[in-house]
Each structure stands twice: as structure tokens, then as C-alpha cells.
Design an enzyme around this catalytic site. Structure first.
Site, PDB file in Angstrom:
ATOM      1  N   VAL A  12     -29.372  34.077   0.291  1.00 46.21           N
ATOM      2  CA  VAL A  12     -28.175  33.725   1.050  1.00 46.21           C
ATOM      3  C   VAL A  12     -27.228  32.897   0.184  1.00 46.21           C
ATOM      4  O   VAL A  12     -26.018  33.140   0.152  1.00 46.21           O
ATOM      5  CB  VAL A  12     -28.560  32.977   2.345  1.00 46.21           C
ATOM      6  CG1 VAL A  12     -27.341  32.383   3.024  1.00 46.21           C
ATOM      7  CG2 VAL A  12     -29.276  33.932   3.297  1.00 46.21           C
ATOM      8  N   GLU A 152     -25.993  32.861   8.883  1.00 44.33           N
ATOM      9  CA  GLU A 152     -25.688  34.038   8.064  1.00 44.33           C
ATOM     10  C   GLU A 152     -26.548  35.200   8.563  1.00 44.33           C
ATOM     11  O   GLU A 152     -27.730  35.035   8.801  1.00 44.33           O
ATOM     12  CB  GLU A 152     -25.995  33.717   6.597  1.00 44.33           C
ATOM     13  CG  GLU A 152     -25.697  34.836   5.646  1.00 44.33           C
ATOM     14  CD  GLU A 152     -24.290  35.388   5.848  1.00 44.33           C
ATOM     15  OE1 GLU A 152     -23.321  34.630   5.726  1.00 44.33           O
ATOM     16  OE2 GLU A 152     -24.170  36.592   6.156  1.00 44.33           O
ATOM     17  N   LEU A 154     -26.627  38.342   6.961  1.00 48.05           N
ATOM     18  CA  LEU A 154     -26.734  39.413   5.967  1.00 48.05           C
ATOM     19  C   LEU A 154     -28.170  39.913   5.851  1.00 48.05           C
ATOM     20  O   LEU A 154     -29.124  39.176   6.077  1.00 48.05           O
ATOM     21  CB  LEU A 154     -26.208  38.953   4.607  1.00 48.05           C
ATOM     22  CG  LEU A 154     -26.871  37.790   3.875  1.00 48.05           C
ATOM     23  CD1 LEU A 154     -28.136  38.192   3.146  1.00 48.05           C
ATOM     24  CD2 LEU A 154     -25.882  37.202   2.887  1.00 48.05           C
ATOM     25  N   ARG A 155     -28.283  41.191   5.493  1.00 49.31           N
ATOM     26  CA  ARG A 155     -29.595  41.795   5.260  1.00 49.31           C
ATOM     27  C   ARG A 155     -29.809  41.990   3.767  1.00 49.31           C
ATOM     28  O   ARG A 155     -28.855  42.305   3.045  1.00 49.31           O
ATOM     29  CB  ARG A 155     -29.671  43.182   5.920  1.00 49.31           C
ATOM     30  CG  ARG A 155     -29.694  43.169   7.414  1.00 49.31           C
ATOM     31  CD  ARG A 155     -29.332  44.534   7.938  1.00 49.31           C
ATOM     32  NE  ARG A 155     -28.002  44.914   7.484  1.00 49.31           N
ATOM     33  CZ  ARG A 155     -27.456  46.117   7.646  1.00 49.31           C
ATOM     34  NH1 ARG A 155     -28.129  47.064   8.232  1.00 49.31           N
ATOM     35  NH2 ARG A 155     -26.246  46.379   7.219  1.00 49.31           N
ATOM     36  N   LYS A 205     -28.492  32.735  15.890  1.00 49.82           N
ATOM     37  CA  LYS A 205     -29.209  33.366  14.777  1.00 49.82           C
ATOM     38  C   LYS A 205     -30.637  33.718  15.169  1.00 49.82           C
ATOM     39  O   LYS A 205     -31.119  34.832  14.949  1.00 49.82           O
ATOM     40  CB  LYS A 205     -29.190  32.433  13.562  1.00 49.82           C
ATOM     41  CG  LYS A 205     -30.006  32.896  12.369  1.00 49.82           C
ATOM     42  CD  LYS A 205     -29.444  34.170  11.747  1.00 49.82           C
ATOM     43  CE  LYS A 205     -30.406  34.790  10.773  1.00 49.82           C
ATOM     44  NZ  LYS A 205     -30.349  34.333   9.437  1.00 49.82           N
ATOM     45  N   ASN A 209     -32.140  37.604  15.646  1.00 53.30           N
ATOM     46  CA  ASN A 209     -33.257  38.129  14.864  1.00 53.30           C
ATOM     47  C   ASN A 209     -34.452  38.466  15.758  1.00 53.30           C
ATOM     48  O   ASN A 209     -35.147  39.464  15.540  1.00 53.30           O
ATOM     49  CB  ASN A 209     -33.675  37.124  13.782  1.00 53.30           C
ATOM     50  CG  ASN A 209     -32.932  37.384  12.475  1.00 53.30           C
ATOM     51  OD1 ASN A 209     -32.143  38.309  12.389  1.00 53.30           O
ATOM     52  ND2 ASN A 209     -33.175  36.567  11.472  1.00 53.30           N
ATOM     53  N   CYS A 261     -37.283  36.853   6.963  1.00 57.44           N
ATOM     54  CA  CYS A 261     -36.600  36.323   8.155  1.00 57.44           C
ATOM     55  C   CYS A 261     -37.242  36.695   9.476  1.00 57.44           C
ATOM     56  O   CYS A 261     -37.617  35.813  10.245  1.00 57.44           O
ATOM     57  CB  CYS A 261     -35.150  36.771   8.148  1.00 57.44           C
ATOM     58  SG  CYS A 261     -34.208  36.006   6.843  1.00 57.44           S
ATOM     59  N   LYS A 264     -40.664  35.131  10.340  1.00 58.84           N
ATOM     60  CA  LYS A 264     -40.538  33.661  10.336  1.00 58.84           C
ATOM     61  C   LYS A 264     -39.719  33.187  11.541  1.00 58.84           C
ATOM     62  O   LYS A 264     -40.085  32.217  12.209  1.00 58.84           O
ATOM     63  CB  LYS A 264     -39.848  33.258   9.026  1.00 58.84           C
ATOM     64  CG  LYS A 264     -39.531  31.802   8.873  1.00 58.84           C
ATOM     65  CD  LYS A 264     -39.083  31.528   7.448  1.00 58.84           C
ATOM     66  CE  LYS A 264     -37.643  31.912   7.212  1.00 58.84           C
ATOM     67  NZ  LYS A 264     -36.662  30.884   7.272  1.00 58.84           N
ATOM     68  N   ARG A 328     -42.001  39.559   0.320  1.00 56.64           N
ATOM     69  CA  ARG A 328     -42.445  38.545   1.278  1.00 56.64           C
ATOM     70  C   ARG A 328     -42.754  39.200   2.631  1.00 56.64           C
ATOM     71  O   ARG A 328     -41.955  39.961   3.140  1.00 56.64           O
ATOM     72  CB  ARG A 328     -41.380  37.456   1.435  1.00 56.64           C
ATOM     73  CG  ARG A 328     -41.328  36.520   0.241  1.00 56.64           C
ATOM     74  CD  ARG A 328     -40.221  35.523   0.364  1.00 56.64           C
ATOM     75  NE  ARG A 328     -38.923  36.135   0.165  1.00 56.64           N
ATOM     76  CZ  ARG A 328     -37.758  35.475   0.269  1.00 56.64           C
ATOM     77  NH1 ARG A 328     -37.766  34.196   0.572  1.00 56.64           N
ATOM     78  NH2 ARG A 328     -36.619  36.093   0.057  1.00 56.64           N
TER      79      ARG A 328
HETATM   80  C1  UDX Z   1     -32.900  40.356   8.758  1.00 53.56           C
HETATM   81  C2  UDX Z   1     -31.723  40.481   9.739  1.00 53.56           C
HETATM   82  O1  UDX Z   1     -31.429  41.867   9.944  1.00 53.56           O
HETATM   83  C3  UDX Z   1     -30.496  39.754   9.181  1.00 53.56           C
HETATM   84  O2  UDX Z   1     -29.439  39.795  10.147  1.00 53.56           O
HETATM   85  C4  UDX Z   1     -30.867  38.309   8.879  1.00 53.56           C
HETATM   86  O3  UDX Z   1     -29.787  37.631   8.286  1.00 53.56           O
HETATM   87  C5  UDX Z   1     -32.076  38.246   7.950  1.00 53.56           C
HETATM   88  O4  UDX Z   1     -33.162  38.986   8.519  1.00 53.56           O
HETATM   89  P1  UDX Z   1     -33.649  41.489   6.477  1.00 53.56           P
HETATM   90  O5  UDX Z   1     -34.803  40.547   6.440  1.00 53.56           O
HETATM   91  O6  UDX Z   1     -32.899  41.744   5.216  1.00 53.56           O
HETATM   92  O7  UDX Z   1     -32.557  41.045   7.567  1.00 53.56           O
HETATM   93  O8  UDX Z   1     -34.264  42.878   6.977  1.00 53.56           O
HETATM   94  P2  UDX Z   1     -33.926  43.992   8.048  1.00 53.56           P
HETATM   95  O9  UDX Z   1     -33.128  45.068   7.439  1.00 53.56           O
HETATM   96  O10 UDX Z   1     -33.423  43.419   9.314  1.00 53.56           O
HETATM   97  O11 UDX Z   1     -35.406  44.574   8.285  1.00 53.56           O
HETATM   98  C6  UDX Z   1     -36.480  43.708   8.640  1.00 53.56           C
HETATM   99  C7  UDX Z   1     -37.776  44.469   8.732  1.00 53.56           C
HETATM  100  O12 UDX Z   1     -37.770  45.335   9.850  1.00 53.56           O
HETATM  101  C8  UDX Z   1     -38.090  45.355   7.517  1.00 53.56           C
HETATM  102  O13 UDX Z   1     -39.459  45.259   7.202  1.00 53.56           O
HETATM  103  C9  UDX Z   1     -37.733  46.747   7.991  1.00 53.56           C
HETATM  104  O14 UDX Z   1     -38.449  47.759   7.314  1.00 53.56           O
HETATM  105  C10 UDX Z   1     -38.153  46.651   9.453  1.00 53.56           C
HETATM  106  N1  UDX Z   1     -37.461  47.608  10.323  1.00 53.56           N
HETATM  107  C11 UDX Z   1     -36.099  47.551  10.462  1.00 53.56           C
HETATM  108  C12 UDX Z   1     -38.210  48.530  11.030  1.00 53.56           C
HETATM  109  O15 UDX Z   1     -39.437  48.576  10.924  1.00 53.56           O
HETATM  110  N2  UDX Z   1     -37.550  49.398  11.866  1.00 53.56           N
HETATM  111  C13 UDX Z   1     -36.192  49.382  12.024  1.00 53.56           C
HETATM  112  O16 UDX Z   1     -35.679  50.203  12.797  1.00 53.56           O
HETATM  113  C14 UDX Z   1     -35.448  48.427  11.295  1.00 53.56           C
END
Ligand code: UDX
Length: 438
Positions: A12, A152, A154-155, A205, A209, A261, A264, A328
Site C-alpha cells: 500500500v 485503501e 487496492l488489490r 474497510k 473486505n 488482507c 486477516k 502470504r
Molecule cells: C483484497 C481486497 O479485494 C482489497 O479491496 C483490499 O484493499 C485488500 O484485500 P487482495 O488481497 O489483493 O485484495 O486480493 P483479492 O483480489 O481481493 O483476492 C483475495 C483472495 O480471494 C485471493 O486468494 C483470491 O484468489 C480469492 N478469490 C477472489 C476467490 O477465491 N474467488 C473470487 O471470486 C475472488
């Protein structure tokens, strides 16, 4: 133009620094990790993130972005500081705020003039009050502080794009001047701005999530049920997604959610609920369903391909999702641990995450130079992360290398038709395939 300091250069922090610099601000990116700062000063990024390297290079060249490990340099001349340090989970499931506290103290002792201190780290509700108290108590730099929360969203894997084109900007503050400054800071970014009180912003937030995690656990539970009753989960989800009230986002079944994220934040929210004497029934169930996904695949492997002990498994994908080198809470790593515990030897491949995975898995697995190498001699293949390169694999070639015939695709990363004409048997989340040879 504002003078911005970003404190804590993880995902971030680094993306925020580069993108705010691109928006025309003067940004100092500060971290206490001297090695990390030195690498960044030499153009080496500690993380893999699409388009980030180019952006960092361009912003450093413009003179609007610089990196420092010196607190004095970081905080003396800024009018806004973002706290973007890590908030790991403690043994009890709540967020460890050690780094947030340290950042607040550093800011208080060094800042001069008026400063808006903004929490960007995902932190429990009321952390903004903690930061305000620390700034007041520790303040020796004779600055006037206002505090705000600016979560934030963002992914990883699309972080730059998400930062520059967010669905919304949430500003949580009771201070009108801080709200105005933050609005101005984001003026270049075209997105709805929601100004609320700090506790509401912090809660947005976590709630967002947790909702995304709940959707994923929901579809994973539906996928299990589809397996049991012989329904095609992909068809079921397609039928659901056409209802515009439901949609298709975060509706992909697979191995469960991982990353830094979602797991956690759901744990932290459940912990917070308990602290307020609210039973987090849904959050607990979301986590519980998530924990069942790897054991479910292991059961499926056993029922389809027989005993695991003494076999060789080729696992494609280590990152917690495609597009990142982050392992992670990666479901793939949890799966590999389980396969090893069941007595399989495992060879792995990932286009980006092998160095990070090596830190956890060490030399207990074999690291393949390419996906075909990972499948050589494998009785079972598992596509554990949905990297596009695996969709493009030549499965005819893979079939000649593998010792068995079962290809598991729990995340629906492959086109099952690409296995046609081979002796390989495709097992997606919607398929049972008895009689596979190992
Ligand atoms: C997430 C939130 O989307 C984001 O808004 C926040 O700021 C940080 O946490 P991120 O950790 O980058 O982002 O991952 P994300 O793309 O959301 O996916 C999280 C997990 O869910 C991954 O392991 C992904 O494979 C899984 N996932 C996601 C699924 O199993 N199915 C889905 O349909 C979508």
C-alpha cells in the site's frame, strides 16, 4: 501540490507514494528498513506489481518521489503523512498495532508546522483515536496535528490501476481542514468521495473486505453442495450472476481466499465483535468454510486418484492469486503442506512467487524451471493459482511427461477442452472423474 510523507513502504505504501507523486505531489517514502530503502534508491522494488516499476522510475526521475530511512528527512517538511505500516494478526486474531504506534511517535517527534496524519493501514475501529493521543502525548516537534482515516481498497496484481481508478475514496475525519486537504490531494483522481467520521471510515474497510470474503465462502459452500448433488457449479453460478442484484464479482469458487488482507481482516472483525459482546456467527462461518477448502480438495484427490502417499504431485501456482508474487496465506502453500504431510513428493512452479515460497517451503519441494518440468513424472497435476500462462499450456506435451492422468483445476483456471485428445482427465470444481489412473 502538497508535501506528502508515506510511512511504511509495503504494497500500500509504495503504490500510494508512486501514485500520489504521479498526481503531482511531492512525496517522501519513508521506511525504517534500511535495506529496503537502499534497494529502492537503486531502482530495485521489493515487490512484484504490474506497472509499478515503470511508475516508480518515472516519478523518481521527475524528482517528485524519493525514498529515505531518515525520520528527520521524512517528517520535517510535510503537510500530510500517510501511515501505511503493517498490522499483522496477533495470536488472538486482533491486529498488532506496534508499527502504527511507532509511526505516530516518529511523526510526533519530528513534524514541524501543521500536519494531517492519515491512517491508510487497515486498523481496528478507534485506532485513529490512539494515533491522536500518541501525537498529542509525544509531540515535541511543535506541530499541530489533525487525524484522519483514509482506507485503501487496492488489490495486489492491479494495485496501480485500482489506486488511480478507485470505486470510491473514503475520508474519515472530524476536522474540516483535514477533509479539505485530502479532497484536494485526490483532486486528480476521478472517483466519488465519501466524507464520514473516522470510526465509520475504519469500519467501511473491514466491512467491505468481510463482505467479499463472505461471498467467496458462500460460493465455495455452494460448490461443495453442487458436487454432492451432481449439479454443475459453473452453471449454477452463471445462473446466479445474471441476476443483477447478485453479479459475478467474487463469485469464483476455488481453494478459498488468501492474501494479506481478507483472512486477516475477517479475523480482526470477528475479534472486535467479541470484544463488544457480539457473537460473530457469520464471520466465524466465513473463516470456517475457508479453512475447509484445502481438505476438501485433498479428499477429492483421494477419491478420484487414490492414496496420496508415495505419489508425486505437480503443483502449478504458489501465489495466493494470479498477478502477484505474494504467498502470504496462500491456499496453494497450505495445499502443498497438506500434500507433503500425506506423503507425496511435490514439484512446484510459479511465474513470480517461487523466491517467496522458498522462504516457507524451503527444500521440502522441488522448484521447477517451467510448468512442464513441474509436471514431469507427476501422478497428479494441480493448477492452484489461475495464472494465464497455465491456461496456455500444451497439455499434449504435459501428458507425455506425466506419470498419471489426473489434472485438478479447483479455480477453473483452464479450458477443459485444451485437454481433449490427451489421456488426461480434467477435474474442475464441477467435475468428478472416477477411474483416473495414477
Ligand atoms: C483484497 C481486497 O479485494 C482489497 O479491496 C483490499 O484493499 C485488500 O484485500 P487482495 O488481497 O489483493 O485484495 O486480493 P483479492 O483480489 O481481493 O483476492 C483475495 C483472495 O480471494 C485471493 O486468494 C483470491 O484468489 C480469492 N478469490 C477472489 C476467490 O477465491 N474467488 C473470487 O471470486 C475472488
Amino acid at each position: 501540490m502538497h508535501s506528502v510523507t508515506v510511512c511504511g513502504i509495503g504494497y500500500v505504501g509504495l503504490v500510494t507514494s508512486a501514485c500520489l507523486s504521479r498526481a503531482g505531489h511531492d512525496v517522501v517514502a519513508y521506511d525504517t528498513d534500511v535495506t529496503k530503502i537502499s534497494q529502492l534508491q537503486h531502482g530495485r522494488l521489493p515487490i512484484y506489481e504490474p506497472n509499478l516499476r515503470e511508475l516508480v522510475e518515472a516519478q523518481c526521475a521527475s524528482g517528485r518521489l524519493r525514498f529515505t530511512a531518515s525520520a528527520a528527512e521524512a517528517f520535517e517538511a510535510c503537510d500530510v503523512v500517510f501511515i501505511a505500516v503493517g498490522t499483522p494478526t496477533t495470536r488472538l486474531g486482533d491486529a498488532d498495532l506496534t508499527y502504527v504506534r511507532q509511526a505516530a511517535r516518529d511523526i510526533a517527534q519530528r513534524a514541524v508546522g501543521e500536519v494531517v496524519v492519515v491512517n491508510k493501514s487497515t486498523v481496528p475501529v478507534e485506532t485513529v483515536d490512539l494515533v491522536a493521543r500518541l501525537l498529542e502525548r509525544e509531540g515535541t516537534g511543535r506541530a499541530r496535528f489533525a487525524v484522519a482515516s483514509n482506507p485503501e481498497f487496492l488489490r495486489e496484481g492491479s494495485a496501480v490501476e485500482d489506486f488511480l481508478h478507485p470505486d470510491r475514496i473514503v475520508i474519515g475525519t472530524d476536522d474540516e481542514r483535514a477533509a479539505a486537504l485530502l479532497r484536494d490531494l485526490y483532486a486528480e483522481i476521478d472517483a466519488p468521495v465519501l466524507v464520514v467520521d473516522p470510526h465509520t471510515a475504519e469500519m467501511v474497510k473491514y466491512a467491505a473486505n468481510a463482505f467479499l470474503a463472505a461471498k467467496i465462502s458462500f460460493v465455495n459452500e455452494i460448490a461443495s453442495l453442487c458436487d454432492a448433488v451432481g449439479a454443475d457449479v459453473e452453471g449454477v453460478l452463471a445462473g446466479m450472476a445474471l441476476d443483477h442484484r447478485i453479479g459475478e464479482q467474487y463469485m469464483r469458487p476455488g481453494l478459498g481466499f488468501g492474501g494479506s488482507c481478507l483472512p486477516k481482516d475477517v479475523s480482526a472483525l470477528a475479534h472486535a465483535a467479541r470484544e463488544h459482546a457480539i457473537e460473530p456467527t457469520l464471520m466465524d462461518a466465513v473463516l470456517d468454510v475457508n479453512r475447509r477448502q484445502v481438505p476438501r480438495l485433498i479428499r477429492k484427490i483421494r477419491s478420484v486418484a487414490g492414496e496420496i502417499e508415495g505419489t508425486r504431485t505437480g503443483v502449478l501456482g504458489l501465489a495466493f492469486k494470479a498477478g502477484t508474487d505474494d504467498v502470504r496465506e496462500s491456499p496453494s502453500v497450505a495445499l502443498i503442506e497438506e500434500l507433503l504431510a500425506c506423503g507425496s513428493s511435490v514439484s512446484v512452479h510459479d511465474p513470480a512467487a517461487m523466491p517467496n515460497a522458498r522462504r516457507t517451503l524451503g527444500d521440502r519441494v522441488e522448484y521447477a524451471a517451467d510448468p512442464y518440468d513441474a509436471l514431469r513424472g507427476a501422478h497428479v497435476a494441480i493448477v492452484a493459482t489461475e495464472w494465464p500462462e497455465y491456461r496456455a499450456l500444451d497439455w499434449r506435451r504435459a501428458a507425455t511427461l506425466m506419470a498419471g492422468t489426473a489434472v485438478f483445476d479447483p479455480r477453473a483456471a483452464l479450458d477443459s477442452a485444451s485437454l481433449a485428445g490427451t489421456n488426461l482427465i480434467y477435474i474442475g470444481s464441477a467435475h468428478d472423474a472416477p477411474g483416473v489412473s495414477v
